[in-house]
Design an enzyme around this catalytic site. Structure first.
Site, PDB file in Angstrom:
ATOM      1  N   CYS A   1      17.463  -4.929  39.186  1.00  0.00           N
ATOM      2  CA  CYS A   1      18.394  -5.006  39.481  1.00  0.00           C
ATOM      3  C   CYS A   1      19.382  -5.545  37.783  1.00  0.00           C
ATOM      4  O   CYS A   1      18.957  -6.624  36.763  1.00  0.00           O
ATOM      5  CB  CYS A   1      19.212  -5.602  40.202  1.00  0.00           C
TER       6      CYS A   1
ATOM      7  N   ASP B   1      21.130 -13.481  46.999  1.00  0.00           N
ATOM      8  CA  ASP B   1      20.698 -12.640  47.410  1.00  0.00           C
ATOM      9  C   ASP B   1      22.065 -11.876  48.825  1.00  0.00           C
ATOM     10  O   ASP B   1      21.294 -10.415  48.852  1.00  0.00           O
ATOM     11  CB  ASP B   1      19.386 -12.120  47.819  1.00  0.00           C
TER      12      ASP B   1
ATOM     13  N   ASN C   1      10.855 -10.142  48.696  1.00  0.00           N
ATOM     14  CA  ASN C   1      10.037 -11.330  46.794  1.00  0.00           C
ATOM     15  C   ASN C   1       8.811 -11.991  47.367  1.00  0.00           C
ATOM     16  O   ASN C   1       8.586 -12.584  45.678  1.00  0.00           O
ATOM     17  CB  ASN C   1      11.454 -12.414  47.178  1.00  0.00           C
TER      18      ASN C   1
END
Ligand code: EPZ
Length: 422
Positions: A117, A306, A23
């Site tokens: 996602c 996450d 990320n």
């Protein structure tokens, strides 16, 4: 299509080296579009989201030279256009960083709406709020976002909610703006600090990243002519920490920044496992069934969303009843249906799920519903008795580098096979 086949019942033991943060990398690569020069980025994870980001940069006129699979030199002196191909931007979430970068560099951006996602609604209204506050005109139509500005002028922007993407995107759009931009209620994740450090290394003037107030003094240009190493991935490190807990194993997780995982460490200790911090590694070991625990996912430094599916596997096996409240996404419990196929006893309802701990899981054919769910299913397959097969690997390959090699290196019986039937 490929699938992972795992023969479980293994206690993971050994050392694993963590890759650069997905990320951070997926923001730093588009951020190079702001540079009228050349830079070299190392410790980049070799994952599909990075590969597609680099392909888009080339489409926009950047020249990329891969020095190793994890290091690239990027020349963005001759960006030819500001239109990112829609068919590519919809393949992942972080394509939205192209808007902030192209708007900052070219005062114009046409970018296809992002994918990523499926975690429920993933609006980008806060990104747009920031761009408009800086003076851009933003239009969303026909599956793409068009942002244009005669000039970008620094201003104060108070985010309605803590947003990683909006914080980074507004930072990108403001580094070359006239005057000072202040982002309030900013997200504080380690990858935000990494993007700010990268931009500052290239000539930007950003202060306060990692706090909830970030100040960006606009500069004339970013010159680059330097190199930068991406921060280690705290979510990958946390994934392996939780794999050690679930399998009652003993892992040394290397090339990470332990302090980035303080919240997870506290929870793992609460569950009865052991954690020792070293300078750039974490030792996690467990020899008994995890205690039950309750989790509420929050923006950093709270418990990271996450890592929610991964700790869900530990709670599915814990001694007692646990509850997870998902504080960030509307729909992040799809993995629980897959775990229930393996003998777990989880009831998910909206943004909460109740985990009635069971003594063991059994192998079964399951499907990765998103990136972190896929990682959770790998952990579940390693701890379960019997054979587990995991399909839909495209999700896992977006965010984990050499995942099966890394797990094989610590004792898992895991193979990637081609499945003719799918
Ligand atoms: C980033 O997504 C990460 N993705 C996600 O990681 C992570 O789950 C998330 O941050 C939270 O940490 C990348 O960095 C590429 P947000 P992002 O903006 O930026 C709402 C993974 O597994 N919101 O922080 O999309 C939003 O709906 C992925 O690596 C708005 O309402 O997340 C959510 O409820 C999955 N409007 C909350 O804010 C906006 O304009 C936080 O989202 C933006 C966000």
């Amino acid at each position: 299509m490929d699938k992972l086949v795992i023969h479980g019942g293994t206690r993971l033991k050994g050392e694993v080296i963590i890759s650069g943060a997905k990320n951070a990398a997926v923001a730093i690569i588009p951020a190079t579009l702001l540079i009228d020069g050349i830079c070299t980025i190392s410790n980049i994870p070799a994952i599909s989201d990075v590969k597609i980001s680099c392909k888009i940069l080339q489409e926009l006129g950047a020249k990329l030279t891969w020095n190793t699979p994890n290091e690239v030199t990027i020349d963005t002196r001759n960006i030819t256009c500001a239109n990112a191909p829609i068919d590519m931007t919809s393949k992942f979430r972080a394509s939205y960083y192209l808007i902030g970068s192209l708007l900052g560099r070219c005062k114009s951006a046409v970018v296809g709406l992002p994918g990523g996602c499926n975690l429920g609604a993933r609006p980008i209204d806060q990104h747009i709020k920031g761009f408009e506050a800086l003076g851009a005109n933003v239009e969303v139509s026909q599956g793409k976002i068009t942002a244009t500005a005669k000039k970008l002028v620094g201003t104060s922007i108070y985010l309605d909610m803590v947003s990683v993407g909006a914080t980074i995107n507004i930072m990108l759009a403001s580094v070359l703006a006239q005057g000072t931009t202040i982002i309030e209620n900013a997200a504080k994740e380690p990858h935000i600090v990494d993007v700010a450090n990268f931009l500052n290394a290239m000539g930007a003037d950003i202060r306060g990243a990692g706090t909830d107030v970030i100040k960006i003094n606009g500069v004339e240009k970013l010159v680059g002519n330097t190199s930068y190493s991406v921060v280690p991935d705290q979510i990958e490190a946390g994934t392996f920490m939780l794999a050690a807990v679930a399998t009652k194993g003993d892992l040394l997780i290397k090339n990470c920044i332990p302090e980035h995982l303080d919240c997870l460490t506290a929870k793992i200790l609460e569950m009865g496992a052991n954690v020792e911090y070293n300078d750039d590694s974490i030792h996690v070991f467990a020899n008994k069934r995890p205690n039950k625990a309750n989790i509420k996912t929050m923006p950093y430094p709270g418990f990271p969303t996450d890592l929610q599916p991964q700790i869900g596997v530990c709670l599915a096996l814990a001694n007692g009843t646990s509850i997870i409240n998902e504080g960030i996404w509307d729909s992040r419990f799809q993995y629980t249906a897959e775990l229930n196929k393996m003998g777990a006893n989880i009831t998910a309802q909206g943004k909460s799920a109740i985990f009635e701990g069971v003594k063991e899981l059994y192998g079964a054919p399951v499907e990765a519903t998103d990136l972190r769910a896929g990682a959770a299913l790998i952990i579940a397959g390693i701890v379960a008795k019997g054979e587990t097969s995991i399909t839909n690997l495209v999700h896992i390959d977006r965010g984990y580098e050499n995942i099966e090699e890394k797990f094989r290196g610590i004792g898992a019986n895991i193979q990637r096979v081609v499945d003719e039937e799918i």
